[in-house]
Design an enzyme around this catalytic site. Structure first.
Site, PDB file in Angstrom:
ATOM      1  N   GLU A   1       0.829  -1.228   0.000  1.00 16.23           N
ATOM      2  CA  GLU A   1       0.000   0.000   0.000  1.00 16.23           C
ATOM      3  C   GLU A   1       0.857   1.269   0.000  1.00 16.23           C
ATOM      4  O   GLU A   1       2.065   1.220   0.276  1.00 16.23           O
ATOM      5  CB  GLU A   1      -0.940   0.009   1.202  1.00 16.23           C
ATOM      6  CG  GLU A   1      -0.231   0.037   2.547  1.00 16.23           C
ATOM      7  CD  GLU A   1      -1.073   0.668   3.652  1.00 16.23           C
ATOM      8  OE1 GLU A   1      -1.531   1.811   3.491  1.00 16.23           O
ATOM      9  OE2 GLU A   1      -1.245   0.007   4.693  1.00 16.23           O
TER      10      GLU A   1
ATOM     11  N   LYS B   1      -3.498  -1.979  16.261  1.00 17.43           N
ATOM     12  CA  LYS B   1      -3.004  -1.321  17.463  1.00 17.43           C
ATOM     13  C   LYS B   1      -4.167  -0.844  18.315  1.00 17.43           C
ATOM     14  O   LYS B   1      -5.286  -0.677  17.831  1.00 17.43           O
ATOM     15  CB  LYS B   1      -2.046  -0.196  17.145  1.00 17.43           C
ATOM     16  CG  LYS B   1      -2.325   0.646  15.958  1.00 17.43           C
ATOM     17  CD  LYS B   1      -1.361   1.805  15.918  1.00 17.43           C
ATOM     18  CE  LYS B   1      -0.143   1.562  15.070  1.00 17.43           C
ATOM     19  NZ  LYS B   1      -0.435   1.403  13.662  1.00 17.43           N
TER      20      LYS B   1
HETATM   21  N1  PSU Z   1      -2.480   1.577  10.623  1.00 22.19           N
HETATM   22  C1  PSU Z   1      -1.142   1.669  10.688  1.00 22.19           C
HETATM   23  N2  PSU Z   1      -0.456   2.294   9.696  1.00 22.19           N
HETATM   24  C2  PSU Z   1      -1.106   2.834   8.622  1.00 22.19           C
HETATM   25  C3  PSU Z   1      -2.525   2.716   8.555  1.00 22.19           C
HETATM   26  C4  PSU Z   1      -3.158   2.090   9.570  1.00 22.19           C
HETATM   27  O1  PSU Z   1      -0.550   1.195  11.638  1.00 22.19           O
HETATM   28  O2  PSU Z   1      -0.440   3.402   7.736  1.00 22.19           O
HETATM   29  C5  PSU Z   1      -3.239   3.248   7.344  1.00 22.19           C
HETATM   30  C6  PSU Z   1      -3.579   2.109   6.367  1.00 22.19           C
HETATM   31  O3  PSU Z   1      -3.455   2.603   5.039  1.00 22.19           O
HETATM   32  C7  PSU Z   1      -5.031   1.830   6.676  1.00 22.19           C
HETATM   33  C8  PSU Z   1      -5.524   3.213   6.985  1.00 22.19           C
HETATM   34  O4  PSU Z   1      -5.735   1.240   5.601  1.00 22.19           O
HETATM   35  O5  PSU Z   1      -4.477   3.814   7.735  1.00 22.19           O
HETATM   36  C9  PSU Z   1      -6.817   3.209   7.760  1.00 22.19           C
HETATM   37  O6  PSU Z   1      -7.312   4.510   7.834  1.00 22.19           O
HETATM   38  P1  PSU Z   1      -8.759   4.756   8.480  1.00 22.19           P
HETATM   39  O7  PSU Z   1      -8.609   4.376   9.915  1.00 22.19           O
HETATM   40  O8  PSU Z   1      -9.010   6.211   8.265  1.00 22.19           O
HETATM   41  O9  PSU Z   1      -9.699   3.844   7.752  1.00 22.19           O
END
Ligand code: PSU
Ligand code: MN
Length: 304
Positions: A25, A160
């Site tokens: 990603e 997390k």
């Molecule tokens: N958790 C992490 N690192 C990240 C993300 C989540 O430890 O970089 C990123 C990923 O791309 C995940 C996104 O898909 O955040 C989720 O965002 P939201 O909670 O806004 O859906």
């Protein structure tokens, strides 16, 4: 082929020869880590996948094109621009594409584009989930819905505790997403190996992961599979230190009224600052660890 999709020649050749490919990603590059560690890590992850016998396909939206496979220059661009690049979830794709913009793909959009390209395995750090307090905010990551619908195996280091891990598991159960612990019965908590929550199944080899996912695909069951791979012991953080940093970051976000798509990047950046960069070092190592497992699993899937 989808007229909005560009598959790089290297990725295209690997897919045509049924060789293993691993999707990666780009929100982790633009929004998940600071420059220049974000670019260095993205390139190192690609190299790790190559060393382990698979082809990396880093995914993003560049000038409105859906890209599976980026050049080092494109990775540098996404890393340098950082938060100036739109964080692209499913709802963002139509306008970003129509307006020929750049977008950093989350787990959600990386799964979408990987599936369009025919890539089955995707390695990342952490997924989004049900946020703490979602009972009132309704902040539930679109990643969970994508796992329910799109046939890609996502290999992460668990979730997390910025999230409500119990509710995240409940949501995945409702949506029929298998949650696998790799070599463990316990859901890993990203920076640490332990969360106190159980996964649905423990599998111990890349071959077992590949077999389970192949069975799911061949039965025609929609959706993906979530593999949670614990951070290697030597890089895991002290739970007291990291949990304190998470609590502090959460109350700051609350006080500042951070909302919507900004929540996760805000928390990640604050946790990094509060831990003086220790969380970043762990984050990098767990991504590399997931890349190795993803390459091995993609090899088994390609051979089966
Ligand atoms: N958790 C992490 N690192 C990240 C993300 C989540 O430890 O970089 C990123 C990923 O791309 C995940 C996104 O898909 O955040 C989720 O965002 P939201 O909670 O806004 O859906
Ligand atoms: Mn959200």
């Amino acid at each position: 082929m989808n007229k909005y999709l560009d598959i790089s020649p290297e990725v295209q050749a690997a897919l045509a020869a049924n060789k293993p490919v691993v999707a990666l990603e780009s929100t982790i590059i633009s929004h998940g880590m600071p420059y220049p560690q974000n670019v260095q890590t993205a390139l190192k992850v690609e190299q790790t996948i190559r060393e382990n016998g698979a082809t990396p396909a880093t995914i993003a939206i560049i000038g409105g094109r859906l890209k599976a496979g980026l050049s080092p220059e494109e990775i540098e661009h996404l890393g340098k621009e950082g938060r100036n690049v739109a964080k692209a979830s499913r709802r963002d794709l139509p306008v970003l594409v129509a307006q020929k913009k750049d977008g950093a793909t989350t787990v959600t959009t990386t799964m979408i584009i990987a599936a369009m390209a025919g890539i089955k395995v995707f390695a990342t750090g952490g997924i989004g989930g049900v946020h703490r307090g979602a009972q009132t905010t309704m902040d539930i990551s679109a990643d969970l819905e994508e796992l329910a619908n799109t046939p890609v195996m996502v290999i992460c280091a668990g979730a997390k505790s910025i999230l409500d891990l119990g509710l995240t598991l409940e949501y995945l159960e409702t949506k029929g997403v298998p949650v696998i612990g790799y070599g463990t019965e316990e859901l890993p908590a990203f920076y640490t190996r332990h969360s106190g929550f159980r996964t649905d199944y423990r599998l111990d080899t890349p071959e077992q992961l590949a077999e389970a996912f192949r069975a799911k695909l061949e039965m025609g069951l929609k959706g993906g599979m979530l593999v949670t791979n614990p951070i290697p012991e030597e890089y895991s953080m002290d739970p007291t230190v990291i949990n304190k940093a998470i609590e502090e970051a959460l109350s700051e976000a609350d006080a500042k009224g951070v909302k919507g798509k900004e929540v996760t990047p805000f928390l990640l950046a604050r946790i990094k600052d509060i831990t003086g960069g220790d969380s970043l070092a762990s984050n990098i190592q767990l991504v590399l660890n997931n890349a190795r497992l993803a390459a091995a699993t993609a090899k088994c899937l390609a051979n089966g």
